[in-house]
Design an enzyme around this catalytic site. Sequence first.
Site, PDB file in Angstrom:
ATOM      1  N   ALA A 156       0.849  -1.197   0.000  1.00  0.00           N
ATOM      2  CA  ALA A 156       0.000   0.000   0.000  1.00  0.00           C
ATOM      3  C   ALA A 156       0.878   1.238   0.000  1.00  0.00           C
ATOM      4  O   ALA A 156       2.102   1.140  -0.146  1.00  0.00           O
ATOM      5  CB  ALA A 156      -0.892  -0.027   1.231  1.00  0.00           C
ATOM      6  N   ASN A 157       0.279   2.405   0.141  1.00  0.00           N
ATOM      7  CA  ASN A 157       1.066   3.639   0.254  1.00  0.00           C
ATOM      8  C   ASN A 157       0.406   4.551   1.283  1.00  0.00           C
ATOM      9  O   ASN A 157      -0.651   4.222   1.833  1.00  0.00           O
ATOM     10  CB  ASN A 157       1.218   4.315  -1.111  1.00  0.00           C
ATOM     11  CG  ASN A 157      -0.118   4.670  -1.702  1.00  0.00           C
ATOM     12  OD1 ASN A 157      -0.840   5.507  -1.181  1.00  0.00           O
ATOM     13  ND2 ASN A 157      -0.482   4.011  -2.801  1.00  0.00           N
ATOM     14  N   ARG A 158       1.022   5.696   1.526  1.00  0.00           N
ATOM     15  CA  ARG A 158       0.588   6.522   2.664  1.00  0.00           C
ATOM     16  C   ARG A 158      -0.557   7.475   2.346  1.00  0.00           C
ATOM     17  O   ARG A 158      -0.964   8.275   3.187  1.00  0.00           O
ATOM     18  CB  ARG A 158       1.785   7.335   3.180  1.00  0.00           C
ATOM     19  CG  ARG A 158       2.749   6.482   3.994  1.00  0.00           C
ATOM     20  CD  ARG A 158       3.997   7.258   4.347  1.00  0.00           C
ATOM     21  NE  ARG A 158       3.701   8.572   4.883  1.00  0.00           N
ATOM     22  CZ  ARG A 158       4.511   9.616   4.793  1.00  0.00           C
ATOM     23  NH1 ARG A 158       5.667   9.498   4.179  1.00  0.00           N
ATOM     24  NH2 ARG A 158       4.175  10.771   5.313  1.00  0.00           N
ATOM     25  N   SER A 159      -1.089   7.422   1.149  1.00  0.00           N
ATOM     26  CA  SER A 159      -2.145   8.380   0.791  1.00  0.00           C
ATOM     27  C   SER A 159      -3.406   8.183   1.647  1.00  0.00           C
ATOM     28  O   SER A 159      -3.881   7.057   1.810  1.00  0.00           O
ATOM     29  CB  SER A 159      -2.499   8.213  -0.681  1.00  0.00           C
ATOM     30  OG  SER A 159      -3.582   9.048  -0.984  1.00  0.00           O
TER      31      SER A 159
END
Length: 387
Positions: A196-199
């Site tokens: 995943a990513n931090r958005s």
Amino acid sequence: MARVLLGITGGIAAYKACELARLLVKAGHDVVPVPTPRAESFVSRETFEALARHRAPAELYPHLEEADLLVIAPLSANTLAKLAVGAADNVLTQLALAYRGPTLVAPAMNTRMWEHPAARANVKTLRERGVQIVGPEHGDLAEGEVGTGRMSEPAAVFERAVELLAHSSCAALHGRRVLVTAGGTREPIDSVRFIANRSSGRMGVAIAAEAQRRGAAVALIGANLAVPPPSGVELVEVESAAELARETESRADADVIVMAAAVADYRPAASLEHKRAKGVAIWQLELEPTDDILCRLGERRRKGQVVVGFAANEGEGGLAAAREKRTAKRTTLMVFNDISRDDVGFDSTHNELVIIGDGGERPVGRRTKEECAVAILDEVTALLGSR
Ligand code: CTP
């Protein structure tokens, strides 16, 4: 002061329209009550006239079409259906058909009616036309049942009405379809793990809310949002880049597309169906590139369509890369945000941007994401107006 047409349809919630009329008048607006004949069997025409300090029209006068906002609260299942098909059998439905300005409705009906496919289809039709919808809420219903169908409280309807009036310059997006993607995608590794990513989705959600305030019909494709979506927009929830691609492409005929989502550039080449058990050996993952959605949208961008991309990168070099990215991906606008700082950007409430377009570059100093959304949509609105 604005002129507000207040439509009231038949239903027990008609009494709530009294408080709404009072709030609008108190805020200094010129309110014209337009009760349907059925509404008058719940609350008398005289009551509305006294609260609004205005006579209810007995027929459709042309000047009524000049109002700043049409609010229908409560909106019954019956009038909802009439609006969807364009029936004009009383002053309110005639007015709604003749009126071209922003419209806000507050549905109120029995849960089963609200959930019926016919009502769902009618709501969708209205939403696609840019009609703003507030509620209904979950709670006690007239027949002693509990469910979704209660008209939103007058204060909530009033608040939405005020927002729409404040942005009436922004009714510029009325009748436009705006598609926004937001959040960060998750790419499954096995049945429980993902990349995943931090958005958080905050920037995209702010853009969707602002587009809606400007009168657009908004579809928001939310990938694992960490913030609540704005009420009244069509929300499509997705997890992975592939799902986001599918849902975006099926709506790619929108007038404006804003790709604010942080889409994974790579995903595991094969995801395991079950959870992989812990072991001592190194687990090596093979990643394959995902399709670049923005690139495809840019290639197929039709004349007059506005496609906005985001480029998250670091410093001056990042800005130069964002300019190149705009040309390579053929987007109308590219919004650069610097991710080297921790007081703006990913997972923060603030952002600092440079909006890059054909006509030049607009730096937007550090401000809240809601304020950034205003700046981005000002550019979008200007571009639509010039086309
Ligand atoms: N995007 C997309 N599909 C992808 C990846 C990204 O549509 N598979 C969109 C994003 O929504 C965003 C823009 O493309 O609008 C970001 O472009 P990208 O090339 O991913 O750039 P960055 O992530 O900013 O930087 P980098 O080049 O380092 O990947």
